[in-house]
Structure formats: structure tokens, C-alpha cells
Enzyme design. Structure first.
Site, PDB file in Angstrom:
ATOM      1  CE1 TYR B 130     -12.739  47.748  24.867  1.00  0.00           C
ATOM      2  CE2 TYR B 130     -14.810  46.780  25.001  1.00  0.00           C
ATOM      3  CZ  TYR B 130     -14.000  47.978  25.364  1.00  0.00           C
ATOM      4  OH  TYR B 130     -14.057  48.790  26.387  1.00  0.00           O
ATOM      5  CD  GLN B 191      -9.288  53.813  27.477  1.00  0.00           C
ATOM      6  OE1 GLN B 191     -10.031  54.527  26.707  1.00  0.00           O
ATOM      7  NE2 GLN B 191     -10.000  53.740  28.913  1.00  0.00           N
ATOM      8  CG  ASN B 214     -18.501  52.416  24.743  1.00  0.00           C
ATOM      9  OD1 ASN B 214     -17.356  52.561  24.152  1.00  0.00           O
ATOM     10  ND2 ASN B 214     -18.534  52.588  26.087  1.00  0.00           N
ATOM     11  CB  SER B 237     -29.085  42.666  19.947  1.00  0.00           C
ATOM     12  OG  SER B 237     -29.132  41.081  19.311  1.00  0.00           O
ATOM     13  CD  GLN B 259     -32.386  39.815  20.186  1.00  0.00           C
ATOM     14  OE1 GLN B 259     -31.277  40.343  20.226  1.00  0.00           O
ATOM     15  NE2 GLN B 259     -32.542  38.520  20.218  1.00  0.00           N
ATOM     16  CG  HIS B 262     -29.303  41.497  24.527  1.00  0.00           C
ATOM     17  ND1 HIS B 262     -28.341  41.000  25.319  1.00  0.00           N
ATOM     18  CD2 HIS B 262     -29.976  40.161  23.769  1.00  0.00           C
ATOM     19  CE1 HIS B 262     -28.222  39.560  24.940  1.00  0.00           C
ATOM     20  NE2 HIS B 262     -29.026  39.070  23.991  1.00  0.00           N
ATOM     21  CD  GLU B 327     -27.606  40.404  16.377  1.00  0.00           C
ATOM     22  OE1 GLU B 327     -28.419  41.073  16.830  1.00  0.00           O
ATOM     23  OE2 GLU B 327     -26.609  40.149  16.860  1.00  0.00           O
ATOM     24  CG  HIS B 328     -30.466  36.598  16.549  1.00  0.00           C
ATOM     25  ND1 HIS B 328     -30.315  38.026  17.359  1.00  0.00           N
ATOM     26  CD2 HIS B 328     -29.664  36.124  16.824  1.00  0.00           C
ATOM     27  CE1 HIS B 328     -29.273  38.066  17.729  1.00  0.00           C
ATOM     28  NE2 HIS B 328     -28.843  36.937  17.857  1.00  0.00           N
ATOM     29  CG  ASP B 361     -28.551  34.467  22.502  1.00  0.00           C
ATOM     30  OD1 ASP B 361     -28.235  34.716  21.336  1.00  0.00           O
ATOM     31  OD2 ASP B 361     -29.607  35.062  22.935  1.00  0.00           O
ATOM     32  CD  GLU B 415      -4.380  47.733 -17.671  1.00  0.00           C
ATOM     33  OE1 GLU B 415      -3.497  47.520 -16.772  1.00  0.00           O
ATOM     34  OE2 GLU B 415      -5.554  47.245 -17.215  1.00  0.00           O
ATOM     35  CG  HIS B 420       2.904  45.894 -15.689  1.00  0.00           C
ATOM     36  ND1 HIS B 420       3.129  47.221 -14.858  1.00  0.00           N
ATOM     37  CD2 HIS B 420       1.859  45.441 -14.747  1.00  0.00           C
ATOM     38  CE1 HIS B 420       2.618  47.256 -13.849  1.00  0.00           C
ATOM     39  NE2 HIS B 420       1.797  46.032 -13.483  1.00  0.00           N
TER      40      HIS B 420
END
Lengths: 434, 434
Positions: B130, B191, B214, B237, B259, B262, B327-328, B361, B415, B420
């Protein structure tokens, strides 16, 4: 009657596709109810957990009483049959030995541009292990979930297990002791998942939750994903046995029923190139079912979801296996390696006539927590990697930055990210402090 | 104003905890709407995808028109600035070289009991990628998601990217061409996720879906998880910069704003042991903001979620870093390796004064798809492993089964799983066919 499919017949493709699309989960939509429980545990902590435990497990607890003490664990070990405890220890050792070989290696190198880079693996700090109560309370699952975490180096492994009507399975507690689990709480359901994810006054939160459970537990895990990590959402178990006619039908029938007896939604599939053998296996299944204590469950699973698929040649098996992407795959043939080489999607593969899937359930070494419901197409069984995470690193000396920095500036400008470009350009133009 | 925290002051712990708990995502609850869209795509395929595309992207398509042709991709490459295309190629090569070293090794051994076991890694067959439209349409993300899939050996890499009002970013298409993506469709939103997960008449289903999006996309990925694999649910981020006073404040300020620019929900945090430096960085941030084209977004992010944390000594930084689990992470100090060794939780680490996060990046080599929102506690950046899966295997020769089979029978009986036990016992008692 199980599905009876013949790959040599017209219409097989359509019938096989329908067979693949059969949903075996309960389909109960419990998301709304679970969302309420989680929210309540998030906001009210212990009180909420205790109230849901009283309501759903019919079991009144104090905050302190949630914890199963070390004495209780050791007491459970003493109450269990020593042979069983010894078998649990054998299992733990073998699982540990196999999983120790999964520990990943770090990477640290410098490339031709002078840029150093690599990655480091570190264990997650705290892991939660959900263990179902009731019929699905398997001590073997405690080992299979806890040992990889321990091998990974997780400092705090926390187990939750519901105690319906206050009752716990001593074998499960013994397994927790054998596995060296750090904390055990007698709570279950969505409320236990919430307690692990958010923490309560009594239970510190964990970073990841693993382990199977019912629809409520599965929904809760799905909903807390993001706040904590989760393993896969486990569905009903399945086995696919590929067997030629040179097997003992009674043995292959037992292998199929070993899957079916787990759960009425479990699935056992036989692929064979020998029609007489298929009939003999079906007959042996019926015969075993007359004697097995769990024949009601196994019989329902076999009748509802079981399948016998006849193929012209076992050469046709790999393509079908990949479409099923079974959790467990037995290759009961003389040359199993050659067949395995042609198969991509299977959680765990059992090679040859003397390797029943059941060995893998308990003492083989590889994990028995495996992708179900065709998810072996994209996921793997539980492993040490599930309890570790990787940090990459990058180290650009000035010459490295001069070599690759300009391309970064070009791309940053193309993406319209000027602070990105500035961050590199300022360094290229000679800034950089000391 | 950004958060201003001082670890030496009373009340820091509480203020820091509050800071950690601030939610930065939109919080929009779109699950119900997304569930409808997914159901519709599941049942009506192309027709549903086309209707939602017309409604949400204001863009009318035919089934065939969803596909972006090879000519369109190559045309996009020709329309882009050749320097940018060359930078994309440099990036691809460097990402490829790093990720090639992530390819995992198979395992195959026999233990002292004569039991052979191991695991095999195989690529997933088809992956969906995506790519967001609009402001967040980054060609670099196309490379970062597609290259690991290609390195893993995924046969079919499928990209979806929304074309609001019919418009596509030529750079994104050029990146798709450079990355060697196999199929591109100009659809987006829930979709598109549904189309990838379930398949339509025109789009064959994939096995795993990766890439940011999103709230609708995130919810859709969460809902189709199980039917297909997904990568993490990406949040806004963040960067944490640990810097002593010997850095150029203008450079560190640029790193923070790289950062912040973004997304207004992005987060930039500075930890420093030098109060004067902290002031100088804040002043440099303000100065950069007067000139940067994206200063409105960057300024909102910095004011809302930015933070400057002063510590008595950088020795105190690792504990705070692990709690943020950024994250960074930039370590702009003279001895970054020593500091890194004391830190467990970070998606990607950038070592030293001349390694801006921005290099990672674009062209560093390691992946820029990284765990956000404290999920570096339990997860890792995107890698080749995300596009492969592991099948374990077990091979018990008769002597191996004799060695470990009895323990399996003991546990199966404990068990209460008699089929088994039967499956192993029948083989131990000498059955087994030929």
C-alpha cells in the site's frame, strides 16, 4: 462423512476450492463485548479483572490472590505423576536445544563507500503467555510458548490461566514450574489479556502476548495489538497427511484422529494415490472411533471437516498441499525429502513413516505453535525471533556522508521535504560541531 | 511550545510518564465504516472497488483501467528529473545490498537421539504494497517496501496507490519501475486493502499486505489480518536525538524538524546534558521554521509534541530512550557505540555527528519502515524476514522414535489425548507398514 475428493474426476477443482473456503471457526462476533471488557480493565485495573473473573469464571479473588505462588507451583509438581514430570523435563530440554539454534546473529560491516551499518537483536523485556483453561489446558503448550521466550532472554515471562470455578490443572502449573515462568496469575478471558496489555495495580504490563485462546481471547489480542505485540490469531488445528499405500492404515488413521480429537472444528486431511488404502484408512478411523475416549469430538471433526483426497500420483500432492497450506504436514512416504522440496507452505513438516505429528506436539524440539487456517502462506510457527526485535544501525563517517549524502538531498528535495535536505546539506557544507 | 522536561527536577517522573502517554494518532474510529467497505469488496469485487474509488477518490475507472500499465511506469521514469531517477537507483542498490545480508539460513541437523530436525525458509508467493496518495506519497517508501520483498524472492509484488482526482505522483510510479514491482493499481483506501486481501475479478489476492496509510487503511489492515499477513500498524513518525553540547545547534535543529515536517502528529525529542545547547537548538528550530516551506506542519508538530529533555549526564539517557522506544534514534556524541550498547529499544539507530537520520530515510541501506509509538519494545523494522516464512521439519528414524516416543505417549496420556498416544504407540509396537 468426511469430504471425499478425487483429483482425477471432473469438477475436482471447484469442489476442492469449496473445501478450502469452508470456515471452521465459531464465527461468534464477540468484538463489542470484548471492547467493553478491555476498556473497563484499562480504566479500573484490578477491580475490573476481579469482577469479570467472578462473573465468568465463577471464582472470587482478591488482588493478591490472583497470583499463583511459587509454593503452589512446586506443590503441583509434587502432586503430579513423576513420569509425567520427567516427560515434561525431557520435552523442555529438547525444545530448548532446538530453539537455542534459532538465536539470530548480529550484523556489523562497512561497505565500499565507507558507511558502516548492521543490526543488533535484543530480547523483549516482558512477555505474557495466555494458557486456556478447561479442555484445552495443555501443559505442552506452556512449554512451547515459554521456552522460546526464555531462550530469547526475556526477563519476565508472565502466564495467565483461567481457573473456572477456582480449579486449575496441576499439570499446567507443573509445566509453568518446569518452564521457569516468572509470574502466574489465575485469570483468563479478555480481562486477562487486558491486564497483560495495560497492566493493573497488581500485574505490570508486558510488551507482547502469545498463546491460544477462545473467541474472546482472540478478539482481545487483536484489539490490543499495537499497544503490545501479539503472536498469530490461532484457529482450529489441522493436519494433512500425504501417504502412499505402503503405510499401515491403522497408524495413518490414528494420525488423522490425533488432530480430530483436539476440537470438533479441527481438520484432518489424507492425500493418497491408493484408493484401496483410502478405504482401509476410513475403515480404521471408524474402528478407532469405537474405542477412543474422545470419539465424540474426534468423530464430529472427522465427519464435518475431515477429507480424503485421492490423486493419480503423489507427484500431484505438492500443488494441493500448498493450496491447503496446512499447519501440520506428514509425508508418510519412502522419499519424504524429495516431496518436501516441492512444497512451500506448511507450518511444520513430519518426514517419513516413523515420524508422527504427535512427536512434534510434545518432544520433537520444534515448536507446536503453528500457523493455522492457511496462514502458513505468510507466517511461521512460534520461535525465538518472536521474542526478540532487531534495531538497525547506520554510521556514516564524513567520507561516507560525502559519498551518499548528495543522493539523499536529491530525493528529499524531490519529495518536498526541505528540512530533510537541510539536515544533510548542513553537514555536507562543513558544519557538524566539534 | 514543545515539552520542556528536566530529569534533575522533582516531579520529572510523573511529567515524563504523562509525556509518554500522550496519544498522537487521530483517534478517529472508522472501524465500522471500514468493515462495510471490506464486506462489500469481498462480495462484489471490482464493482465495489470502482464505486468506492469514484466516491472517495473522485475518479471513475473501468476494471481494466485500474491497472497502471508498464508504458505508464516507463513514461513516468522518462518524465522525472534524471538526477532523481539516478538517486532512486542508488537508493535501490544500497537497500538491496543491505537486505541481501538479511536472508536467513536454513537449519538441518541430527541430534544425539538420532532425530533429524531443522527449518527451511521460503518466500511468500504474493505481497501487496500500500502506497499512500497525497502528501505522504513518498517514492522512497516504495523502494523500502518493495526491495525486501524482491530480495526475499516474492514472485508477485503488487502495489496499490490511490489517484485522488485521477492524479498519480510520477515519482512514485518511477520508484515502482525502479523497484521492479510486478503490478500497480491506481486504487487506495480500505477498498484497495480489501481487493488485495480477498482478490477481485481483476486483482488476484495476495498473501501479505505491507505499507503505511491513513486511519482507513490501518483499520482495514487490522481487519483483514488473518486472511492475509500484515506488517505493523504504522503510527506517526518520531525521532529521538541524544546530543551533547559539541554539536552544531542548527544541524540538530534540522534533524528534529526533518521529523516534524512529516506530519503534525510526528514527534521530535532532544535529550541533552547541556542546557545552553538546548536553548540554542530551540532558537535554531525557530529560525529554520521561518524559512522552511513545510513550516506550518513542522511548527505544529514541534509545538504540540516536540520535547527537550535535559539530563544531568548522558549516562542517564539510555533508561529514558528505552522508555520512549523511539522509531529513530540519533546518537550525536563522540562515542555513540558505547551509548548504543546500553540501549535496548529503538527501531533504527544513527551513530555519530555525521549520520543524520535522513540518510536512513533514503540511501543508507537499512529499512525506513520502522516500529512507531513505542512498538520498538516488541517489533522490528521491515526486513526480508517479513516476506518469508519458516517451515520446521522433524524426521524420526525408528531408533529416534524409540528414544523419544515414550515421553510423547506419557504426555499425551496426561493430557487425555488418546489418539495422540495411539499414533505413537502403534509405531512403537512395531507397526508402520512396509
Amino acid at each position: 462423512m468426511p469430504y471425499d475428493l478425487d483429483a482425477r474426476e471432473d469438477g475436482f477443482e471447484e469442489r476442492f476450492r469449496d473445501f478450502l473456503n469452508v470456515r471452521r471457526d465459531s464465527g461468534a462476533d464477540v468484538d463489542g463485548r470484548v471492547a467493553e471488557i478491555l476498556k473497563d480493565v484499562y480504566h479500573r485495573g484490578d477491580s475490573a479483572v476481579l469482577e469479570y473473573t467472578e462473573l465468568l469464571d465463577r471464582h472470587r479473588l482478591t488482588p493478591k490472590g490472583m497470583r499463583v505462588t511459587g509454593e503452589e507451583l512446586r506443590g503441583a509438581v509434587e502432586r503430579c505423576d513423576p513420569d509425567t514430570v520427567a516427560a515434561l523435563q525431557t520435552a523442555r530440554e529438547r525444545i530448548e536445544a532446538f530453539h537455542a539454534l534459532q538465536k539470530p546473529e548480529d550484523l556489523d560491516y562497512r561497505d565500499a563507500q565507507g558507511v558502516r551499518m548492521g543490526h543488533r537483536w535484543t530480547p523483549i523485556k516482558a512477555a505474557g503467555l495466555y494458557v486456556p483453561g478447561g479442555t484445552a489446558a495443555y501443559p505442552s503448550s506452556v512449554l512451547m510458548n515459554a521456552v522460546p521466550a526464555k531462550v530469547a532472554g526475556v526477563e519476565r515471562v508472565v502466564m495467565v490461566v483461567p481457573a473456572p470455578d477456582g480449579k486449575l490443572n496441576p499439570l499446567v502449573l507443573a509445566a509453568a514450574d518446569v518452564a521457569g515462568i516468572d509470574e502466574v496469575y489465575r485469570i483468563g478471558g479478555a480481562q486477562a489479556v487486558g491486564a497483560l496489555a495495560y497492566g493493573t495495580e497488581t500485574i505490570a504490563p508486558v510488551d507482547k502476548i502469545v498463546g491460544p485462546g477462545n473467541a474472546y481471547v482472540a478478539s482481545a489480542k487483536r484489539q490490543v495489538f499495537g499497544t503490545v505485540g501479539i503472536d498469530m490469531i490461532a484457529g482450529p488445528s489441522e493436519v494433512l497427511v500425504v501417504a502412499d499405500g505402503r503405510n499401515d492404515p491403522a497408524i495413518i488413521a490414528a494420525d488423522l484422529l490425533a488432530q480430530s480429537e483436539h476440537d470438533a472444528n479441527a481438520q484432518a486431511i489424507l492425500i493418497t494415490d491408493d484408493g484401496d488404502f483410502a478405504v482401509a484408512v476410513q475403515r480404521a478411523v471408524d474402528s478407532h472411533l469405537q474405542r477412543l475416549p474422545r470419539s465424540e469430538i474426534a468423530g464430529r471433526s472427522w465427519a464435518q471437516y475431515g477429507a480424503v483426497i485421492r490423486v493419480a500420483s503423489l507427484d500431484d500432492a505438492p500443488a494441493l498441499v500448498d493450496r491447503v497450506a496446512p499447519e501440520h504436514l506428514e509425508l508418510a512416504v519412502a522419499e519424504p525429502d524429495a516431496l518436501m522440496a516441492r512444497i512451500s507452505h506448511a507450518g511444520a513438516i513430519f518426514l517419513g513413516r516413523t515420524t508422527p505429528e504427535v512427536i512434534g506436539d510434545y518432544v520433537g524440539g520444534p515448536n507446536h505453535v503453528l500457523p493455522t487456517g492457511r496462514s502458513a502462506r505468510f507466517s511461521s510457527g512460534l520461535s525465538v525471533l518472536d521474542f526478540m526485535k532487531r534495531s538497525t544501525f547506520l554510521d556514516c563517517p564524513p567520507e561516507g556522508l560525502r559519498a551518499i549524502g548528495p543522493a539523499a538531498v536529491t530525493l528529499a528535495e524531490a519529495e518536498g521535504l526541505d528540512a530533510h535536505a537541510l539536515s544533510v546539506a548542513l553537514r555536507l557544507s562543513g558544519g557538524g560541531g566539534e
